[in-house]
Write a protein that holds these residues in place. Structure first.
Motif, PDB file in Angstrom:
ATOM      1  N   ARG A  98      -2.873  23.646 -16.713  1.00 43.41           N
ATOM      2  CA  ARG A  98      -3.744  22.823 -15.875  1.00 43.41           C
ATOM      3  C   ARG A  98      -3.907  23.442 -14.490  1.00 43.41           C
ATOM      4  O   ARG A  98      -4.616  22.911 -13.644  1.00 43.41           O
ATOM      5  CB  ARG A  98      -3.135  21.426 -15.684  1.00 43.41           C
ATOM      6  CG  ARG A  98      -2.939  20.625 -16.957  1.00 43.41           C
ATOM      7  CD  ARG A  98      -2.049  19.387 -16.711  1.00 43.41           C
ATOM      8  NE  ARG A  98      -2.534  18.552 -15.637  1.00 43.41           N
ATOM      9  CZ  ARG A  98      -3.342  17.495 -15.800  1.00 43.41           C
ATOM     10  NH1 ARG A  98      -3.742  17.161 -17.012  1.00 43.41           N
ATOM     11  NH2 ARG A  98      -3.731  16.793 -14.762  1.00 43.41           N
TER      12      ARG A  98
ATOM     13  N   ASP B  51      -6.117  21.363 -11.913  1.00 39.40           N
ATOM     14  CA  ASP B  51      -5.475  20.219 -11.265  1.00 39.40           C
ATOM     15  C   ASP B  51      -4.803  20.721 -10.001  1.00 39.40           C
ATOM     16  O   ASP B  51      -3.847  21.477 -10.046  1.00 39.40           O
ATOM     17  CB  ASP B  51      -4.431  19.618 -12.218  1.00 39.40           C
ATOM     18  CG  ASP B  51      -3.780  18.386 -11.609  1.00 39.40           C
ATOM     19  OD1 ASP B  51      -4.199  17.976 -10.506  1.00 39.40           O
ATOM     20  OD2 ASP B  51      -2.868  17.834 -12.239  1.00 39.40           O
TER      21      ASP B  51
ATOM     22  N   SER C 263      -2.512  12.727  -6.293  1.00 32.91           N
ATOM     23  CA  SER C 263      -2.136  12.387  -7.658  1.00 32.91           C
ATOM     24  C   SER C 263      -2.764  13.379  -8.621  1.00 32.91           C
ATOM     25  O   SER C 263      -3.765  14.019  -8.312  1.00 32.91           O
ATOM     26  CB  SER C 263      -2.644  10.995  -8.020  1.00 32.91           C
ATOM     27  OG  SER C 263      -1.956  10.023  -7.287  1.00 32.91           O
ATOM     28  N   ALA C 264      -2.154  13.513  -9.779  1.00 34.37           N
ATOM     29  CA  ALA C 264      -2.653  14.438 -10.790  1.00 34.37           C
ATOM     30  C   ALA C 264      -4.097  14.100 -11.155  1.00 34.37           C
ATOM     31  O   ALA C 264      -4.458  12.939 -11.312  1.00 34.37           O
ATOM     32  CB  ALA C 264      -1.772  14.392 -12.027  1.00 34.37           C
ATOM     33  N   LEU C 265      -4.913  15.149 -11.272  1.00 34.89           N
ATOM     34  CA  LEU C 265      -6.308  14.980 -11.662  1.00 34.89           C
ATOM     35  C   LEU C 265      -6.367  14.604 -13.134  1.00 34.89           C
ATOM     36  O   LEU C 265      -5.778  15.267 -13.978  1.00 34.89           O
ATOM     37  CB  LEU C 265      -7.048  16.309 -11.442  1.00 34.89           C
ATOM     38  CG  LEU C 265      -8.539  16.337 -11.756  1.00 34.89           C
ATOM     39  CD1 LEU C 265      -9.324  15.623 -10.664  1.00 34.89           C
ATOM     40  CD2 LEU C 265      -9.027  17.774 -11.886  1.00 34.89           C
ATOM     41  N   SER C 266      -7.088  13.542 -13.456  1.00 33.78           N
ATOM     42  CA  SER C 266      -7.209  13.211 -14.873  1.00 33.78           C
ATOM     43  C   SER C 266      -8.530  13.738 -15.442  1.00 33.78           C
ATOM     44  O   SER C 266      -8.590  14.111 -16.607  1.00 33.78           O
ATOM     45  CB  SER C 266      -7.069  11.707 -15.099  1.00 33.78           C
ATOM     46  OG  SER C 266      -7.934  10.989 -14.236  1.00 33.78           O
ATOM     47  N   ALA C 267      -9.557  13.793 -14.612  1.00 39.20           N
ATOM     48  CA  ALA C 267     -10.821  14.349 -15.077  1.00 39.20           C
ATOM     49  C   ALA C 267     -11.744  14.611 -13.896  1.00 39.20           C
ATOM     50  O   ALA C 267     -11.518  14.119 -12.789  1.00 39.20           O
ATOM     51  CB  ALA C 267     -11.507  13.400 -16.063  1.00 39.20           C
TER      52      ALA C 267
ATOM     53  N   GLU D 154     -11.890  17.655 -18.490  1.00 39.59           N
ATOM     54  CA  GLU D 154     -10.488  17.457 -18.133  1.00 39.59           C
ATOM     55  C   GLU D 154      -9.832  18.773 -17.716  1.00 39.59           C
ATOM     56  O   GLU D 154     -10.357  19.851 -18.028  1.00 39.59           O
ATOM     57  CB  GLU D 154      -9.761  16.815 -19.321  1.00 39.59           C
ATOM     58  CG  GLU D 154     -10.330  15.429 -19.601  1.00 39.59           C
ATOM     59  CD  GLU D 154      -9.627  14.683 -20.724  1.00 39.59           C
ATOM     60  OE1 GLU D 154      -8.707  15.257 -21.344  1.00 39.59           O
ATOM     61  OE2 GLU D 154     -10.018  13.517 -20.980  1.00 39.59           O
TER      62      GLU D 154
ATOM     63  N   GLU E 237     -14.008  13.326  -8.784  1.00 40.73           N
ATOM     64  CA  GLU E 237     -12.664  13.528  -9.330  1.00 40.73           C
ATOM     65  C   GLU E 237     -12.014  12.201  -9.635  1.00 40.73           C
ATOM     66  O   GLU E 237     -12.077  11.275  -8.828  1.00 40.73           O
ATOM     67  CB  GLU E 237     -11.800  14.316  -8.335  1.00 40.73           C
ATOM     68  CG  GLU E 237     -12.224  15.762  -8.215  1.00 40.73           C
ATOM     69  CD  GLU E 237     -11.318  16.562  -7.277  1.00 40.73           C
ATOM     70  OE1 GLU E 237     -11.429  17.796  -7.293  1.00 40.73           O
ATOM     71  OE2 GLU E 237     -10.521  15.959  -6.549  1.00 40.73           O
ATOM     72  N   GLU E 238     -11.357  12.132 -10.788  1.00 39.72           N
ATOM     73  CA  GLU E 238     -10.620  10.925 -11.181  1.00 39.72           C
ATOM     74  C   GLU E 238      -9.127  11.212 -11.205  1.00 39.72           C
ATOM     75  O   GLU E 238      -8.699  12.217 -11.763  1.00 39.72           O
ATOM     76  CB  GLU E 238     -11.010  10.495 -12.602  1.00 39.72           C
ATOM     77  CG  GLU E 238     -12.431  10.040 -12.775  1.00 39.72           C
ATOM     78  CD  GLU E 238     -12.767   9.966 -14.267  1.00 39.72           C
ATOM     79  OE1 GLU E 238     -11.983   9.376 -15.040  1.00 39.72           O
ATOM     80  OE2 GLU E 238     -13.806  10.532 -14.662  1.00 39.72           O
ATOM     81  N   SER E 239      -8.358  10.314 -10.599  1.00 37.77           N
ATOM     82  CA  SER E 239      -6.901  10.417 -10.675  1.00 37.77           C
ATOM     83  C   SER E 239      -6.348   9.000 -10.681  1.00 37.77           C
ATOM     84  O   SER E 239      -7.108   8.026 -10.682  1.00 37.77           O
ATOM     85  CB  SER E 239      -6.355  11.180  -9.464  1.00 37.77           C
ATOM     86  OG  SER E 239      -6.473  10.379  -8.314  1.00 37.77           O
ATOM     87  N   ALA E 240      -5.021   8.884 -10.669  1.00 41.95           N
ATOM     88  CA  ALA E 240      -4.401   7.561 -10.631  1.00 41.95           C
ATOM     89  C   ALA E 240      -4.830   6.802  -9.373  1.00 41.95           C
ATOM     90  O   ALA E 240      -4.798   5.571  -9.341  1.00 41.95           O
ATOM     91  CB  ALA E 240      -2.879   7.693 -10.686  1.00 41.95           C
TER      92      ALA E 240
END
Lengths: 159, 83, 159, 83
Positions: free
Chosen positions: A23, C37, C45-49, C89, C128-131
């Motif tokens: 990643r 990521d 926070s970790a990138l989810s998508a 992702e 960007e999407e993350s938590a």
């Protein structure tokens, strides 16, 4: 990772395998060298084939050493050199260099560094076949300039 | 001692590899070359122009004054042309 | 050639198709950009998508214009840009640049030029999407330095 | 006239594309923006900070004083972030 082999390779499959599950890789720079017919540029006959001879053991050791040097100089996530030997015709793939990194600058520079070294210093000998017959290619002085910009000396092979 | 030949040195000597027993007075690559030249006209032809011959002992590039000993792998080849 | 598409691509198949039947190509430099990521580098926070939005019509026109500019600056045998849009992702391929030339220097330089432009000037917008939720990425000033070394202005899109 | 919105301008206006009939006195991108802001609170929010809004007329980047006419395609978006 390095491999010296007679069979062809798939740049896409190698790229995917090299970074599978990662990643943290943003950039993968891939160099594919092809057998090129230089006849149109000069007064030579068309190239019908090229045969690359190598020194099993020493060639692998030197490729591994220069790959390690690239990894010392640049922050690479992964790297791969695949070099073919044997008889190849114009248009065929002959060498693959893949450098993966978080950032594109490191990937581009490391890949160019490895390719410059491979194209000039790697222990291969080239036999060219054309309508004029077959002849061994002599080492070219001009190519050394490309390597000199990296200030690199040929890696010492493992003893 | 294992002697390897590549490219046109292989073609001129007619072999890619030969196993030889080193005479006692052959202690450098240079002396080895002189001795190999006596083995056949092909060997003599291969080593006629030494300035285009490179050598490696145990897979490491060396100069002609480098020592050799029985058990070494010595290789002769033209300057590399790259891939 | 340029393509803007939502589906993935195969770098090996694209390379092969681009130089099929050619005998005059010695070097193919391929850049594959991956969704990365960046969380491990910072305090995010970790990138989810990541979702890339583009301007259909203008994006293609600008990609074609910068590709034409690369072909004016370097003697390329062939070139290709494939850029994806939509949701991707970490680890997924997002952009492909392929530059083929007789010689490696032209292929490396043209590819780096195109990638620098694409990564900074191409008409895409990044969500960007993350938590922490979803957010639009702002244009980064530091990236412009990479483009500035080529002294290139954004190509004018077709009217 | 076709108006396109991208990224957070699309989210705030609630539409990616709308077809509008231009009032006679709207002759520049700037005037168009002021007029669009009256269409909904979302439009007003989208154009609140003009320094992060870029425009293109007929797919070419323009400044806010650029003329617009019926039949043009006008797009609004944040500075591009690249691929």
């Amino acid at each position: 990772m390095i491999r010296v082999q007679s069979n062809d390779f798939d740049p896409g499959a190698e790229q995917a395998a090299l970074v599978a599950g990662r990643r943290d890789v943003g950039a993968v720079v891939i160099f594919v060298g092809l057998v090129r017919d230089m006849a149109p540029e000069g007064d030579r006959s068309a190239l019908s084939a090229m045969t690359l001879e190598h020194y099993p053991g020493m060639t692998e050791a030197q490729l591994a050493a220069i790959e390690a040097e690239a990894n010392r100089r640049w922050p690479l996530s992964a790297s791969l050199i695949v070099h073919r030997y044997g008889r190849m015709e114009p248009g065929e793939r002959i060498v693959l260099v893949v450098c993966a990194s978080a950032h594109r600058a490191a990937a581009f520079e490391a890949c160019a560094f490895l390719v410059d070294w491979l194209k000039t210093k790697a222990p291969f000998w080239k036999l060219e076949e054309s309508a004029d017959g077959a002849g061994w290619v002599e080492a070219r002085a001009e190519d050394d300039a490309a390597v000199d910009r990296w200030a690199v000396s040929p890696p010492k092979a493992a003893e | 001692m294992r002697i390897l030949y590549f490219a046109w040195l292989r073609q001129r000597t007619g072999t890619g590899m030969e196993q030889v027993t080193l005479p006692d007075d052959v202690r450098t690559v240079s002396a080895l070359v002189e001795w190999l030249k006596t083995r056949s006209p092909g060997h003599a032809a291969a080593f006629r122009e030494l300035k285009t011959v490179r050598a490696a002992v145990n897979q490491t590039y060396v100069k002609l004054d480098h020592p050799v000993a029985d058990g070494d792998e010595v290789a002769f080849f033209p300057p590399v042309t790259g891939g």
